[in-house]
Design a protein around this motif. Sequence first.
Motif, PDB file in Angstrom:
ATOM      1  N   CYS A 218      12.683 -26.645  52.408  1.00 49.61           N
ATOM      2  CA  CYS A 218      13.709 -27.919  53.608  1.00 49.61           C
ATOM      3  C   CYS A 218      14.194 -29.261  52.162  1.00 49.61           C
ATOM      4  O   CYS A 218      15.346 -29.868  53.219  1.00 49.61           O
ATOM      5  N   THR A 219      13.343 -29.802  51.802  1.00 46.48           N
ATOM      6  CA  THR A 219      14.412 -30.937  51.250  1.00 46.48           C
ATOM      7  C   THR A 219      14.918 -30.376  49.505  1.00 46.48           C
ATOM      8  O   THR A 219      15.364 -30.803  48.824  1.00 46.48           O
ATOM      9  N   ASN A 220      14.435 -29.059  48.954  1.00 48.48           N
ATOM     10  CA  ASN A 220      15.217 -28.218  48.381  1.00 48.48           C
ATOM     11  C   ASN A 220      16.386 -27.120  48.129  1.00 48.48           C
ATOM     12  O   ASN A 220      17.139 -27.567  47.295  1.00 48.48           O
ATOM     13  N   ARG A 221      16.132 -26.781  48.761  1.00 44.10           N
ATOM     14  CA  ARG A 221      16.909 -25.443  48.969  1.00 44.10           C
ATOM     15  C   ARG A 221      17.245 -25.277  50.350  1.00 44.10           C
ATOM     16  O   ARG A 221      17.406 -23.760  50.789  1.00 44.10           O
ATOM     17  N   PRO A 222      17.941 -26.292  50.888  1.00 42.32           N
ATOM     18  CA  PRO A 222      18.347 -26.011  52.424  1.00 42.32           C
ATOM     19  C   PRO A 222      19.401 -24.990  52.571  1.00 42.32           C
ATOM     20  O   PRO A 222      19.054 -24.686  53.531  1.00 42.32           O
ATOM     21  N   GLN A 223      20.062 -24.636  51.848  1.00 42.81           N
ATOM     22  CA  GLN A 223      21.511 -23.781  52.233  1.00 42.81           C
ATOM     23  C   GLN A 223      20.353 -22.344  52.310  1.00 42.81           C
ATOM     24  O   GLN A 223      21.233 -21.313  52.810  1.00 42.81           O
ATOM     25  N   GLU A 224      20.133 -22.437  51.426  1.00 40.19           N
ATOM     26  CA  GLU A 224      19.091 -20.989  51.133  1.00 40.19           C
ATOM     27  C   GLU A 224      18.156 -20.725  52.281  1.00 40.19           C
ATOM     28  O   GLU A 224      18.300 -19.489  53.359  1.00 40.19           O
TER      29      GLU A 224
END
Length: 282
Positions: free
Chosen positions: A154-160
Amino acid sequence: MEQELDPINCKMFDPLPSPLPVTKYIVEMLEKRDLNREEILNALKLDPALAAQVIRLANSSVPNVGISVSSLKNAINLLGLERIFSLLEISLILGKKREREKYPISIKRFWAHSLLVALISESIGKFLKRYQYIETDILFCAGLLHDIGKLVLCTNRPQELRKAVVASTNKVFFHCEDCSCSHVSVGAFFAEKCFYPPDLCSVISSHHAPEESEGYVMLGEVVHIADNMAHVLGYGVVEKESVPEIKLEALKRVNLQGESLRVIASTALEHHKRIRLQVDML
């Protein structure tokens, strides 16, 4: 995985998002400063994001002295109350700042799912203790943290994470993830970097394949079953995801009969409902 996430390690170890009503409720409980350790333990057991921080802080304090901390009870004993209070106060401040942030998953649904998995894991553990030694405190903590990789995403790779959420309509969520950046692989990386002990690392990395939980198969199988039961009961993290398949070997080894599973689920749901009413999450 390490190569992909290392550039954002500074963000990875920020406090993870929690539903703000939960954090406020916990802080209000602790404001008296005269609570005993059992009451503080019960407060921390309400939230996987705060539990992740407490377990990280406890294991970071003793990484080279042969001590590992797998339960919140032991973490509180090691850290002391003042450090716990400080962590909660910081988390509340950051939680207020993040209150309006949009995440690919509902933080409330994540909270409800993780808490129910923890409660069911603990209930299964209490049943199993009649026949074998098993630590229910560790089972609860493992259930609470099994999906922590989703919060990290959620905080580091939201796009994935968003891509997988969109693709998982009427499908099993983890089948729709990129294997190189799945909630399991990211959660395992996070746990390792946080000095989590091997039992918790194993559950986080293999709760969908408990047979791969080397040395901790029973722990992994209990959380795997609890995770599946939470989905069946309507408490998945992603709203339209399908119920993940359950490993029949795990059911055979844990050896719970249908009536026992029904009682365990019913008891956990009642406890879950009481907690949700307490923190005004309905």
